[in-house]
Design a protein around this motif. Structure first.
Motif, PDB file in Angstrom:
ATOM      1  N   ALA A   1      38.306  47.354  32.798  1.00  0.00           N
ATOM      2  CA  ALA A   1      36.989  47.260  33.165  1.00  0.00           C
ATOM      3  C   ALA A   1      36.706  46.578  34.266  1.00  0.00           C
ATOM      4  O   ALA A   1      37.402  45.751  34.902  1.00  0.00           O
ATOM      5  N   VAL A   2      35.813  47.162  35.206  1.00  0.00           N
ATOM      6  CA  VAL A   2      35.581  46.494  36.605  1.00  0.00           C
ATOM      7  C   VAL A   2      34.497  45.331  36.427  1.00  0.00           C
ATOM      8  O   VAL A   2      33.400  45.874  35.798  1.00  0.00           O
ATOM      9  N   MET A   3      34.790  44.325  36.767  1.00  0.00           N
ATOM     10  CA  MET A   3      33.799  43.260  36.885  1.00  0.00           C
ATOM     11  C   MET A   3      33.173  42.988  38.018  1.00  0.00           C
ATOM     12  O   MET A   3      33.978  42.403  39.107  1.00  0.00           O
ATOM     13  N   TYR A   4      32.088  42.985  38.417  1.00  0.00           N
ATOM     14  CA  TYR A   4      31.611  42.825  39.482  1.00  0.00           C
ATOM     15  C   TYR A   4      30.898  41.345  39.549  1.00  0.00           C
ATOM     16  O   TYR A   4      30.263  40.804  38.656  1.00  0.00           O
ATOM     17  N   VAL A   5      31.620  40.619  40.712  1.00  0.00           N
ATOM     18  CA  VAL A   5      30.959  39.093  40.630  1.00  0.00           C
ATOM     19  C   VAL A   5      29.802  39.060  41.636  1.00  0.00           C
ATOM     20  O   VAL A   5      29.081  38.508  41.159  1.00  0.00           O
ATOM     21  N   CYS A   6      29.843  39.723  42.692  1.00  0.00           N
ATOM     22  CA  CYS A   6      28.957  39.694  43.768  1.00  0.00           C
ATOM     23  C   CYS A   6      28.264  41.135  43.575  1.00  0.00           C
ATOM     24  O   CYS A   6      28.665  42.049  44.144  1.00  0.00           O
ATOM     25  N   LEU A   7      26.878  41.154  43.194  1.00  0.00           N
ATOM     26  CA  LEU A   7      26.341  42.317  43.115  1.00  0.00           C
ATOM     27  C   LEU A   7      25.487  42.791  44.548  1.00  0.00           C
ATOM     28  O   LEU A   7      25.692  43.786  44.767  1.00  0.00           O
ATOM     29  N   CYS A   8      25.361  41.694  45.518  1.00  0.00           N
ATOM     30  CA  CYS A   8      24.731  42.008  46.784  1.00  0.00           C
ATOM     31  C   CYS A   8      25.839  42.586  47.491  1.00  0.00           C
ATOM     32  O   CYS A   8      25.524  43.568  48.255  1.00  0.00           O
ATOM     33  N   HIS A   9      27.149  42.487  47.352  1.00  0.00           N
ATOM     34  CA  HIS A   9      27.903  43.198  48.036  1.00  0.00           C
ATOM     35  C   HIS A   9      28.811  44.179  47.336  1.00  0.00           C
ATOM     36  O   HIS A   9      29.994  44.677  47.800  1.00  0.00           O
ATOM     37  N   ALA A  10      28.478  44.334  46.009  1.00  0.00           N
ATOM     38  CA  ALA A  10      29.649  45.057  45.161  1.00  0.00           C
ATOM     39  C   ALA A  10      30.885  44.703  45.163  1.00  0.00           C
ATOM     40  O   ALA A  10      31.836  45.262  45.203  1.00  0.00           O
ATOM     41  N   ILE A  11      31.006  43.372  44.906  1.00  0.00           N
ATOM     42  CA  ILE A  11      32.607  42.811  44.964  1.00  0.00           C
ATOM     43  C   ILE A  11      32.891  42.487  43.680  1.00  0.00           C
ATOM     44  O   ILE A  11      32.174  41.873  43.068  1.00  0.00           O
ATOM     45  N   THR A  12      34.229  43.112  43.319  1.00  0.00           N
ATOM     46  CA  THR A  12      34.762  42.933  42.120  1.00  0.00           C
ATOM     47  C   THR A  12      35.776  41.534  41.941  1.00  0.00           C
ATOM     48  O   THR A  12      36.065  40.977  43.064  1.00  0.00           O
ATOM     49  N   ASP A  13      35.913  41.206  40.738  1.00  0.00           N
ATOM     50  CA  ASP A  13      36.958  40.116  40.586  1.00  0.00           C
ATOM     51  C   ASP A  13      38.297  40.223  41.113  1.00  0.00           C
ATOM     52  O   ASP A  13      38.964  39.367  41.784  1.00  0.00           O
ATOM     53  N   THR A  14      38.613  41.614  41.197  1.00  0.00           N
ATOM     54  CA  THR A  14      39.911  42.138  41.419  1.00  0.00           C
ATOM     55  C   THR A  14      40.123  42.003  42.966  1.00  0.00           C
ATOM     56  O   THR A  14      41.011  41.656  43.667  1.00  0.00           O
ATOM     57  N   GLN A  15      39.095  42.071  43.685  1.00  0.00           N
ATOM     58  CA  GLN A  15      38.945  42.250  45.190  1.00  0.00           C
ATOM     59  C   GLN A  15      39.258  40.607  45.829  1.00  0.00           C
ATOM     60  O   GLN A  15      39.710  40.375  46.808  1.00  0.00           O
ATOM     61  N   ILE A  16      38.351  39.909  44.926  1.00  0.00           N
ATOM     62  CA  ILE A  16      38.655  38.340  45.388  1.00  0.00           C
ATOM     63  C   ILE A  16      39.958  37.879  44.961  1.00  0.00           C
ATOM     64  O   ILE A  16      40.428  37.059  45.728  1.00  0.00           O
ATOM     65  N   ARG A  17      40.622  38.436  43.887  1.00  0.00           N
ATOM     66  CA  ARG A  17      41.926  37.875  43.446  1.00  0.00           C
ATOM     67  C   ARG A  17      42.845  38.507  44.579  1.00  0.00           C
ATOM     68  O   ARG A  17      43.962  37.861  44.980  1.00  0.00           O
ATOM     69  N   GLN A  18      42.694  39.517  45.132  1.00  0.00           N
ATOM     70  CA  GLN A  18      43.440  40.220  46.273  1.00  0.00           C
ATOM     71  C   GLN A  18      43.267  39.497  47.603  1.00  0.00           C
ATOM     72  O   GLN A  18      44.489  38.999  48.095  1.00  0.00           O
ATOM     73  N   ALA A  19      42.235  38.985  47.665  1.00  0.00           N
ATOM     74  CA  ALA A  19      41.922  38.060  48.781  1.00  0.00           C
ATOM     75  C   ALA A  19      42.972  36.897  48.923  1.00  0.00           C
ATOM     76  O   ALA A  19      43.392  36.249  49.674  1.00  0.00           O
ATOM     77  N   VAL A  20      42.785  36.178  47.522  1.00  0.00           N
ATOM     78  CA  VAL A  20      43.592  34.829  47.412  1.00  0.00           C
ATOM     79  C   VAL A  20      45.192  35.420  47.520  1.00  0.00           C
ATOM     80  O   VAL A  20      45.917  34.549  48.105  1.00  0.00           O
ATOM     81  N   SER A  21      45.377  36.546  47.164  1.00  0.00           N
ATOM     82  CA  SER A  21      46.781  36.855  47.105  1.00  0.00           C
ATOM     83  C   SER A  21      47.326  37.083  48.576  1.00  0.00           C
ATOM     84  O   SER A  21      48.358  37.047  48.941  1.00  0.00           O
ATOM     85  N   GLN A  22      46.448  37.359  49.491  1.00  0.00           N
ATOM     86  CA  GLN A  22      46.445  37.677  50.973  1.00  0.00           C
ATOM     87  C   GLN A  22      46.287  36.323  51.782  1.00  0.00           C
ATOM     88  O   GLN A  22      46.393  36.317  52.913  1.00  0.00           O
ATOM     89  N   GLY A  23      46.302  35.109  50.885  1.00  0.00           N
ATOM     90  CA  GLY A  23      46.274  33.923  51.787  1.00  0.00           C
ATOM     91  C   GLY A  23      45.094  33.162  51.940  1.00  0.00           C
ATOM     92  O   GLY A  23      45.011  32.117  52.328  1.00  0.00           O
ATOM     93  N   ASP A  24      44.125  33.670  51.148  1.00  0.00           N
ATOM     94  CA  ASP A  24      42.630  32.836  51.004  1.00  0.00           C
ATOM     95  C   ASP A  24      42.932  31.749  50.048  1.00  0.00           C
ATOM     96  O   ASP A  24      43.479  31.952  48.957  1.00  0.00           O
TER      97      ASP A  24
END
Ligand code: FES
Length: 65
Positions: free
Chosen positions: A1-24
Motif C-alpha cells: 500500500a502507498v502511504m502518503y506522508v506529505c499531502l501537499c507534495h504527494a510524497i510517500t514514505d517510500t520516496q523519503i526512504r529512498q532519499a535517505v538511501s541516497q545519502g540524506d
C-alpha cells in the motif's frame, strides 16, 4: 500500500526512504531534495520519524555515527 506522508507534495514514505538511501541524513536534507514539509509543515514530525527509522536500517549510518 502507498502511504502518503506529505499531502501537499504527494510524497510517500517510500520516496523519503529512498532519499535517505541516497545519502540524506536529516529532515532538512530530505526537504531540500523532495520539498517535504515546506508547505503546511504538518508532515514534518512523521517525516522525521521515517528518516530516523530508515537511517537505522542504512549500513552507512553506523560508519558516520
Ligand atoms: Fe507536507 Fe503539508 S503535508 S507540507
Amino acid at each position: 500500500a502507498v502511504m502518503y506522508v506529505c499531502l501537499c507534495h504527494a510524497i510517500t514514505d517510500t520516496q523519503i526512504r529512498q532519499a535517505v538511501s541516497q545519502g540524506d541524513t536529516s529532515l532538512k536534507e530530505v526537504r531540500q531534495r523532495l520539498g517535504v514539509g515546506d508547505q503546511c509543515g504538518k508532515c514534518s514530525r512523521m517525516a522525521m520519524q521515517i528518516i530516523q527509522q530508515q537511517l537505522e536500517l542504512e549500513p552507512n549510518y553506523y560508519e558516520v555515527a
